[in-house]
Scaffold this motif. Structure first.
Motif, PDB file in Angstrom:
ATOM      1  N   GLU A 167      27.703  77.323  60.458  1.00  0.00           N
ATOM      2  CA  GLU A 167      27.641  77.850  59.088  1.00  0.00           C
ATOM      3  C   GLU A 167      26.986  76.878  58.113  1.00  0.00           C
ATOM      4  O   GLU A 167      26.854  77.172  56.927  1.00  0.00           O
ATOM      5  N   THR A 168      26.588  75.707  58.607  1.00  0.00           N
ATOM      6  CA  THR A 168      26.012  74.712  57.700  1.00  0.00           C
ATOM      7  C   THR A 168      24.623  75.154  57.240  1.00  0.00           C
ATOM      8  O   THR A 168      23.782  75.553  58.046  1.00  0.00           O
ATOM      9  N   ALA A 169      24.428  75.074  55.919  1.00  0.00           N
ATOM     10  CA  ALA A 169      23.175  75.530  55.307  1.00  0.00           C
ATOM     11  C   ALA A 169      22.347  74.378  54.752  1.00  0.00           C
ATOM     12  O   ALA A 169      21.124  74.462  54.702  1.00  0.00           O
ATOM     13  N   ALA A 170      23.018  73.329  54.305  1.00  0.00           N
ATOM     14  CA  ALA A 170      22.306  72.275  53.582  1.00  0.00           C
ATOM     15  C   ALA A 170      23.117  70.988  53.542  1.00  0.00           C
ATOM     16  O   ALA A 170      24.325  70.977  53.805  1.00  0.00           O
ATOM     17  N   ILE A 171      22.416  69.922  53.199  1.00  0.00           N
ATOM     18  CA  ILE A 171      23.033  68.615  52.918  1.00  0.00           C
ATOM     19  C   ILE A 171      22.755  68.318  51.448  1.00  0.00           C
ATOM     20  O   ILE A 171      21.619  68.484  50.989  1.00  0.00           O
ATOM     21  N   LEU A 172      23.779  67.906  50.724  1.00  0.00           N
ATOM     22  CA  LEU A 172      23.635  67.604  49.292  1.00  0.00           C
ATOM     23  C   LEU A 172      24.087  66.172  49.021  1.00  0.00           C
ATOM     24  O   LEU A 172      25.238  65.817  49.305  1.00  0.00           O
ATOM     25  N   VAL A 173      23.189  65.360  48.476  1.00  0.00           N
ATOM     26  CA  VAL A 173      23.486  63.939  48.257  1.00  0.00           C
ATOM     27  C   VAL A 173      22.880  63.457  46.938  1.00  0.00           C
ATOM     28  O   VAL A 173      21.796  63.893  46.554  1.00  0.00           O
ATOM     29  N   GLU A 174      23.587  62.556  46.245  1.00  0.00           N
ATOM     30  CA  GLU A 174      23.003  61.772  45.152  1.00  0.00           C
ATOM     31  C   GLU A 174      22.375  60.529  45.798  1.00  0.00           C
ATOM     32  O   GLU A 174      23.105  59.737  46.398  1.00  0.00           O
ATOM     33  N   PRO A 175      21.085  60.308  45.669  1.00  0.00           N
ATOM     34  CA  PRO A 175      20.495  59.092  46.242  1.00  0.00           C
ATOM     35  C   PRO A 175      21.160  57.809  45.711  1.00  0.00           C
ATOM     36  O   PRO A 175      21.261  56.821  46.435  1.00  0.00           O
ATOM     37  N   VAL A 176      21.595  57.840  44.452  1.00  0.00           N
ATOM     38  CA  VAL A 176      22.457  56.774  43.942  1.00  0.00           C
ATOM     39  C   VAL A 176      23.646  57.464  43.273  1.00  0.00           C
ATOM     40  O   VAL A 176      23.467  58.171  42.283  1.00  0.00           O
ATOM     41  N   GLN A 177      24.833  57.280  43.826  1.00  0.00           N
ATOM     42  CA  GLN A 177      26.011  57.886  43.205  1.00  0.00           C
ATOM     43  C   GLN A 177      26.306  57.183  41.881  1.00  0.00           C
ATOM     44  O   GLN A 177      26.370  55.948  41.830  1.00  0.00           O
ATOM     45  N   GLY A 178      26.470  57.964  40.828  1.00  0.00           N
ATOM     46  CA  GLY A 178      26.708  57.399  39.504  1.00  0.00           C
ATOM     47  C   GLY A 178      28.180  57.366  39.154  1.00  0.00           C
ATOM     48  O   GLY A 178      28.811  56.297  39.152  1.00  0.00           O
ATOM     49  N   GLU A 179      28.753  58.549  38.889  1.00  0.00           N
ATOM     50  CA  GLU A 179      30.156  58.628  38.474  1.00  0.00           C
ATOM     51  C   GLU A 179      31.081  57.986  39.514  1.00  0.00           C
ATOM     52  O   GLU A 179      32.121  57.435  39.175  1.00  0.00           O
ATOM     53  N   HIS A 209      26.881  53.675  43.825  1.00  0.00           N
ATOM     54  CA  HIS A 209      26.628  53.398  45.239  1.00  0.00           C
ATOM     55  C   HIS A 209      25.235  53.911  45.565  1.00  0.00           C
ATOM     56  O   HIS A 209      24.974  55.107  45.442  1.00  0.00           O
ATOM     57  N   ALA A 210      24.355  53.003  45.975  1.00  0.00           N
ATOM     58  CA  ALA A 210      22.984  53.402  46.319  1.00  0.00           C
ATOM     59  C   ALA A 210      22.899  53.684  47.806  1.00  0.00           C
ATOM     60  O   ALA A 210      23.354  52.886  48.629  1.00  0.00           O
ATOM     61  N   PRO A 255      34.525  34.909  38.942  1.00  0.00           N
ATOM     62  CA  PRO A 255      35.044  35.620  40.127  1.00  0.00           C
ATOM     63  C   PRO A 255      36.418  36.259  39.896  1.00  0.00           C
ATOM     64  O   PRO A 255      36.761  37.223  40.579  1.00  0.00           O
ATOM     65  N   ALA A 256      37.177  35.750  38.934  1.00  0.00           N
ATOM     66  CA  ALA A 256      38.500  36.336  38.683  1.00  0.00           C
ATOM     67  C   ALA A 256      38.390  37.668  37.949  1.00  0.00           C
ATOM     68  O   ALA A 256      39.320  38.472  37.954  1.00  0.00           O
ATOM     69  N   VAL A 257      37.245  37.902  37.307  1.00  0.00           N
ATOM     70  CA  VAL A 257      37.073  39.125  36.515  1.00  0.00           C
ATOM     71  C   VAL A 257      36.159  40.120  37.235  1.00  0.00           C
ATOM     72  O   VAL A 257      36.444  41.318  37.292  1.00  0.00           O
ATOM     73  N   LEU A 258      35.047  39.604  37.786  1.00  0.00           N
ATOM     74  CA  LEU A 258      34.057  40.481  38.406  1.00  0.00           C
ATOM     75  C   LEU A 258      34.018  40.265  39.918  1.00  0.00           C
ATOM     76  O   LEU A 258      33.823  39.136  40.387  1.00  0.00           O
ATOM     77  N   ALA A 259      34.201  41.355  40.662  1.00  0.00           N
ATOM     78  CA  ALA A 259      34.193  41.249  42.123  1.00  0.00           C
ATOM     79  C   ALA A 259      32.782  41.377  42.684  1.00  0.00           C
ATOM     80  O   ALA A 259      32.455  40.773  43.700  1.00  0.00           O
ATOM     81  N   GLU A 260      31.951  42.188  42.016  1.00  0.00           N
ATOM     82  CA  GLU A 260      30.649  42.504  42.607  1.00  0.00           C
ATOM     83  C   GLU A 260      29.745  43.125  41.550  1.00  0.00           C
ATOM     84  O   GLU A 260      30.231  43.801  40.636  1.00  0.00           O
ATOM     85  N   ALA A 261      28.438  42.887  41.696  1.00  0.00           N
ATOM     86  CA  ALA A 261      27.446  43.609  40.898  1.00  0.00           C
ATOM     87  C   ALA A 261      26.602  44.420  41.859  1.00  0.00           C
ATOM     88  O   ALA A 261      26.253  43.938  42.940  1.00  0.00           O
ATOM     89  N   ARG A 262      26.303  45.668  41.510  1.00  0.00           N
ATOM     90  CA  ARG A 262      25.509  46.481  42.434  1.00  0.00           C
ATOM     91  C   ARG A 262      24.681  47.514  41.678  1.00  0.00           C
ATOM     92  O   ARG A 262      24.843  47.687  40.468  1.00  0.00           O
TER      93      ARG A 262
END
Ligand SMILES: *Cc1c(COP(=O)(O)O)cnc(C)c1O
Length: 391
Positions: free
Chosen positions: A174-186, A190-191, A318-325
């Protein structure tokens, strides 16, 4: 007592009176550096002279005439989008969710036209956001957006973002399509990797599925290419865009290949306001500015400066920010402490810098694409000081 404005937002108690470029001024006369940009909407900042001119010029001539007639502004912008992308045809809307609704309807119609109406399911990703209508909250799949709005619109299956093997296993009759955000915002910035996007294209082709991208947030130059998927060298069959394309005027669009749009004949879909002359005048002017090699090179330069600076901030705090992406001018800092994202955003606002929240304890930096080096440096300096205070 309920507020006259329905209280569906937990609003910060500040109101803006005017803006120019990357600056916003509130009703008390306080200035803010705007790195939220109306959540990636004000791509050219506030009161861009070319957008003001396009809107006011159109406003003196014609606001609205309905889609019962030809709208020359639609012809021009559609031709331009078709020339610049994989698409052969464009449906104009007033918002991102409506562009997604068009995409979802088109997917179902495509398989129906080909005599396979049982193929209607779309594989979507965990952490996705596609809008707030009944179908788009189902496509997003987030529990907190679905809660209380049952029954959930049928036909959306969810798999982890970035995992091609699990996605392939989720494909059924029953699969018709794949739907993706190339970079997830909300979902927290996540790229998708270029390999993943290429894998999605190959998988869609292998199983006869349509590939749909939601570039409502990551499109229109935000990543330093006109559309984010260009980095991977592949193209979808259908793409929803909005936000940046209007620069603050409500407009969206659903782009499609001729093959994917096979069922979208007269009477199959519509919108009273979609693509009205005011929207087309502004969106045409936005395209004039953004669809330009030098402009996109500027976005990439500013992105590199912001990426460097955020990397240094993560090392220093490092105590405030874990990662930048993130990619381009679509960046997020993940905070180290539970609830740290909200605290960072509020502290930055008090210090005159506007950021946007996102899932996964992330504060988003989505400056107008016209941002300059001095403004990036100032935003980084404010964040440095705020992180120092919070740490
Ligand atoms: C904002 C957004 C939407 C919804 O757009 P609206 O104009 O609010 O309906 C859909 N998808 C993505 C990726 C978005 O960022």
């Amino acid at each position: 007592m309920i507020s006259p404005v329905m209280p569906t937002y937990a609003r910060t108690d500040v109101a803006f009176e005017h803006g120019a470029g990357c600056l916003l001024v509130d009703t008390e006369g306080r200035e803010y550096l705007d790195f939220a940009a109306g959540v990636a909407v004000n791509a050219l900042g506030h009161a861009h002279p070319r957008l003001v001119a396009a809107l006011t010029e159109q406003a003196t001539r014609l606001w609205h005439c309905s889609n019962l007639y030809r709208v020359p502004g639609q012809d021009r912008l559609a031709e331009r989008l078709v020339a610049r992308t994989f698409a052969d045809t464009v449906f104009f809307t007033n918002s991102g969710a409506e562009a997604m609704e068009c995409a979802i309807k088109m997917v179902r119609k495509f398989h129906d036209e080909r005599g396979r109406p049982n193929r209607y399911r779309m594989i979507c990703c965990d952490g996705a956001f596609h809008g707030r209508t009944l179908a788009t909250i189902a496509a997003g799949g987030q529990e907190k957006l679905l809660k209380g709005f049952a029954p959930v619109v049928e036909g959306f299956d969810h798999v982890p973002f970035g995992n091609l093997n699990v996605l392939r296993q989720a494909i059924g009759d029953e699969t018709a399509a794949i739907l993706v955000e190339p970079v997830q915002g909300e979902g927290g910035i996540h790229a998708a990797s270029a390999d993943y996007l290429r894998g999605l294209r190959a998988t869609a082709d292998e199983f006869g599925l349509l590939l749909v991208f939601d570039e409502i947030q990551c499109g229109m130059g935000r990543t330093g290419r006109l559309f984010a998927h260009e980095w991977a060298g592949i193209a979808p069959d259908i793409m929803a865009i909005a936000k940046g394309i209007g620069g603050g005027f409500p407009v969206g669009a659903c782009l499609a290949s001729e093959r994917a749009a096979i069922g979208m004949t007269a009477g199959s879909h519509g919108s009273t306001y979609g693509g009205n002359p005011l929207a087309m005048a502004v969106a045409g002017a936005v395209m004039d500015v953004i669809d330009d090699d030098a402009f996109l090179a500027h976005v990439r330069d500013m992105a590199a400066r912001l990426e460097d600076g955020l990397g240094r901030l993560v090392s220093a705090h490092p105590a405030v920010l874990a990662e930048a992406r993130g990619v381009g001018l679509m960046r997020g800092v993940k905070c180290a402490r539970e609830g740290g994202g909200a605290a960072l955003i509020e502290a930055a606002r008090v210090s005159g810098l506007l950021l946007a929240p996102a899932g996964d304890n992330v504060a988003r930096l989505l400056p107008p694409l016209i941002v300059g080096p001095a403004e990036i440096d100032r935003a980084l300096a404010i964040l440095d000081q705020v992180c120092g205070d919070l740490g």
